[in-house]
Write a protein that holds these residues in place. Structure first.
Motif, PDB file in Angstrom:
ATOM      1  N   ALA A   1      25.171 -19.428 -15.004  1.00 34.49           N
ATOM      2  CA  ALA A   1      26.164 -18.509 -14.450  1.00 34.49           C
ATOM      3  C   ALA A   1      26.208 -18.644 -12.933  1.00 34.49           C
ATOM      4  N   THR A   2      27.366 -18.346 -12.366  1.00 38.21           N
ATOM      5  CA  THR A   2      27.500 -18.287 -10.907  1.00 38.21           C
ATOM      6  C   THR A   2      27.992 -16.910 -10.526  1.00 38.21           C
TER       7      THR A   2
ATOM      8  N   LYS B   1      23.660 -18.665  -7.990  1.00 38.59           N
ATOM      9  CA  LYS B   1      23.744 -19.070  -9.384  1.00 38.59           C
ATOM     10  C   LYS B   1      22.448 -18.759 -10.136  1.00 38.59           C
ATOM     11  N   ILE B   2      22.547 -18.775 -11.472  1.00 38.67           N
ATOM     12  CA  ILE B   2      21.380 -18.623 -12.351  1.00 38.67           C
ATOM     13  C   ILE B   2      21.285 -19.892 -13.185  1.00 38.67           C
ATOM     14  N   THR B   3      20.181 -20.606 -13.047  1.00 38.85           N
ATOM     15  CA  THR B   3      19.984 -21.837 -13.807  1.00 38.85           C
ATOM     16  C   THR B   3      19.181 -21.566 -15.066  1.00 38.85           C
TER      17      THR B   3
END
Length: 299
Positions: free
Chosen positions: A30-31, A36-38
């Motif tokens: 997600a951004t 962002k979330i990796t």
């Protein structure tokens, strides 16, 4: 479906997800306007949760048990268990169940296999007492054949019973009221089962065991999968000598042991000893304590 199977399915879904994320850690999930979330971020967060550590522990246990006992569980056995369960639900209800739980057929079969391997492992390390075996034999009910009229609702099952009470022939009533049931043949007959059986619904087994030959249920029998049944007891074999079914009785006692929540400490002790023998070493500092309960029980 038994609680342990449902929990195992939940773990299987998480295991598949965690394994995928670990391999593909750099992918962005997600951004936001704050960054962002990796997938790696997600895995790190999951490792801190009790659910994540529980899934990791189950992954290690499955790995260890599969090496020692996996060859004793065949694909044919899993396929048979899968088909039995699917037939009890019915095709549409089973698909709905898988969808509601986010499961694929492959994941469901893997969960069944993990459960079977666990049972083999416990059986190899759990020894019922002679008193337990004698009591199990006393309670044993031999192979029994029953016929079923299967309906979607109680009213149809009651209407079938009323027709039988009015003198209608079973075959005629079966064709009029019974819906399709893949588990039966002819006019509703199930393959023979005894009291150690776990694939036939318990309500159906109990109805058959508690009726005389030729008798049918006086009121609709509500199954655990949402169906209603009229159950006719067709035949019960003579009870065999204890020595001939001792292995089957041991299996039944082992299954009861596994599924009884009061035995969790003993289960952990058995699993912990197997983990110790497998020389398990956890390399990730966040997961160091994931197996602590098992190792402590085995100490």
């Amino acid at each position: 479906m038994p609680r342990k199977v449902i929990l195992g399915i939940f773990a299987a879904v998480l295991v598949a997800g965690v394994t995928f994320l670990a391999v593909n850690g750099s992918k962005t999930l997600a951004t936001t306007d704050n960054g962002k979330i990796t997938q790696a971020d997600y895995v790190d967060e999951l490792k801190q949760s009790s659910a994540g550590r529980q899934v990791f522990a189950q992954m290690v246990i499955n790995k260890v048990l599969d090496k020692k006992y996996g060859k004793q569980v065949t694909d044919a056995e899993i396929e048979k268990s899968f088909n039995n369960m699917k037939s009890q639900y019915g095709e549409d209800k089973f698909k709905q169940y898988l969808s509601q739980n986010g499961m694929t057929t492959r994941q469901f079969k893997q969960n069944l296999r993990d459960k079977e391997v666990m049972q083999v492992a416990v059986k190899d390390n759990y020894k019922p007492s002679r008193d337990q075996l004698n009591q199990a034999y006393e309670d044993y009910v031999p192979d029994t054949k029953v016929s079923l009229i299967t309906t979607d609702n109680e009213d149809d099952a009651q209407a079938a019973i009323d027709a039988l009470n009015d003198g209608a022939e079973w075959d005629d009533v079966y064709h009029q009221y019974s819906k399709k049931n893949a588990a039966v043949s002819g006019t509703g007959q199930l393959p023979a089962f005894d009291s150690t059986n776990t694939t036939v619904e318990q309500e159906v087994r109990m109805a058959g065991f508690n009726q005389g030959e030729g008798a049918y249920s006086e009121s609709p029998v509500k199954g655990s999968k949402g169906n209603y049944y009229v159950v006719r007891m067709d035949h019960m074999d003579e009870k065999p000598a204890q020595a001939k079914i001792e292995s089957k009785l041991k299996d039944k006692l082992t299954n009861d042991f596994i599924n009884d929540s009061k035995n969790q400490d003993e289960m952990k002790k058995i699993v912990g000893k197997l983990l110790s023998k497998a020389d398990v070493k956890i390399k990730d500092s966040d997961l160091k304590g994931a197996l602590a309960g098992y190792m402590k029980a085995a100490a």
